[in-house]
Write a protein that holds these residues in place. Sequence first.
Motif, mmCIF file in Angstrom:
data_model
loop_
_atom_site.group_PDB
_atom_site.id
_atom_site.type_symbol
_atom_site.label_atom_id
_atom_site.label_comp_id
_atom_site.label_asym_id
_atom_site.label_seq_id
_atom_site.Cartn_x
_atom_site.Cartn_y
_atom_site.Cartn_z
ATOM 1 N N UNK A 113 0.814 -1.213 0.000
ATOM 2 C CA UNK A 113 0.000 0.000 0.000
ATOM 3 C C UNK A 113 0.852 1.271 0.000
ATOM 4 N N UNK A 114 2.142 1.092 0.081
ATOM 5 C CA UNK A 114 3.102 2.185 -0.109
ATOM 6 C C UNK A 114 4.345 1.561 -0.746
ATOM 7 N N UNK A 115 4.205 1.154 -1.994
ATOM 8 C CA UNK A 115 5.234 0.321 -2.627
ATOM 9 C C UNK A 115 6.328 1.162 -3.293
ATOM 10 N N UNK A 116 7.436 0.521 -3.692
ATOM 11 C CA UNK A 116 8.407 1.205 -4.551
ATOM 12 C C UNK A 116 7.692 1.714 -5.814
ATOM 13 N N UNK A 117 8.058 2.881 -6.359
ATOM 14 C CA UNK A 117 9.304 3.613 -6.069
ATOM 15 C C UNK A 117 9.284 4.469 -4.818
ATOM 16 N N UNK A 118 8.181 4.469 -4.036
ATOM 17 C CA UNK A 118 8.192 5.186 -2.766
ATOM 18 C C UNK A 118 9.230 4.548 -1.849
ATOM 19 N N UNK A 119 9.994 5.396 -1.174
ATOM 20 C CA UNK A 119 11.043 4.893 -0.299
ATOM 21 C C UNK A 119 10.641 5.024 1.157
ATOM 22 N N UNK A 120 11.330 4.268 2.014
ATOM 23 C CA UNK A 120 11.024 4.294 3.437
ATOM 24 C C UNK A 120 12.324 4.192 4.225
ATOM 25 N N UNK A 121 12.202 3.854 5.502
ATOM 26 C CA UNK A 121 13.343 3.941 6.417
ATOM 27 C C UNK A 121 14.559 3.164 5.932
ATOM 28 N N UNK A 122 14.352 1.973 5.371
ATOM 29 C CA UNK A 122 15.469 1.141 4.944
ATOM 30 C C UNK A 122 16.377 1.896 3.972
ATOM 31 N N UNK A 123 15.774 2.712 3.105
ATOM 32 C CA UNK A 123 16.555 3.476 2.127
ATOM 33 C C UNK A 123 17.125 4.754 2.717
#
Length: 326
Positions: free
Chosen positions: A281-291
């Motif tokens: 529901x918030x997939x790549x190309x959206x980035x998150x903490x890991x990136x």
Amino acid sequence: MELSYLEKYQPHVDIESLRKILDERNSWTGHKAGEKYSPIQEKISQLNSIATQVEVDDYVHLVTNKSESLLIEEIAKDLIPWRKGPFKVDDLAIDSEWRSNLKWKRIQDSIGSLKDQVVLDIGCNNGYYMFQMLKDQPELVLGIDPVIHNKFQFEFINKIANKGNLKFELFGIEELPYFRSMFDTIFSMGIIYHHRHPLEQLMEMREALKSEGHLILETIGIPGEESICLFPEDRYSKMRNVWFLPTLSCLKNWLNRTGFTNIEVLSESLTTTEEQSTTPWCPPPFQSLEEFLDPNDKTKTVEGHPAPVRFCVKAQKKPSPIKRFD
């Protein structure tokens, strides 16, 4: 725009000026960047499902008769990315980037009762925390956020939940002066570091509180005992709009010097990928903490700054006036 409900809580509120602000911000839907929301708005207007039950635990769970399951799933997918949540409509689980339930669990037993209160949630995103507040039976929760994507996520969820004491308006922090002495409790969760003038913002929040009202303030900070801030040269965790990141000691000093007292630390925690990560529901190309973290040293951001520590504090408005900074 219908804002007359505000007059009950703020008899002298300048409704006309606020309507003009909302008219301008709602006109964004006609611009190129907002064109996708016109069909979404139409689909939301077609929804007839009203929740027979709203269960609030980790998920904000809406239970319906399942007659519009396909339309509900279609709208939910149209509204990707979901940053805050999680939500659930019948069997459809919307697992957001942030597991906001974890933050709420850290503070819910310490914020005090919101029963019959008038509450403001600044930068409310899609209203997840507003739905959590329902458990306390507040009289009104006003969520403000100038991001139109968040408005449509809230309108989608609340079209089904049908909670009249939850209101979302496309206001920003700059509209706070319209709401003097209106709120019993103000929530500012993950907002203050996105603004250039944190002390000015704290004073505006103070003025929007009723006498001896409470502020629940949550922010990214940095470790350390000194009363100092990190002011990133450029980006922090790939974000350009991050300005001042205080130590806990510095945050307490900010509050004390801007007219707050009885400062209580509710939580202090490192942000982990359990709490923030990409999902369907918030997939790549959206980035998150890991990136956002250094792949070789998770105690640092990719820029080499300390990894996010989150502080949440509760503070009470001092009864006496304070001098504004020039």
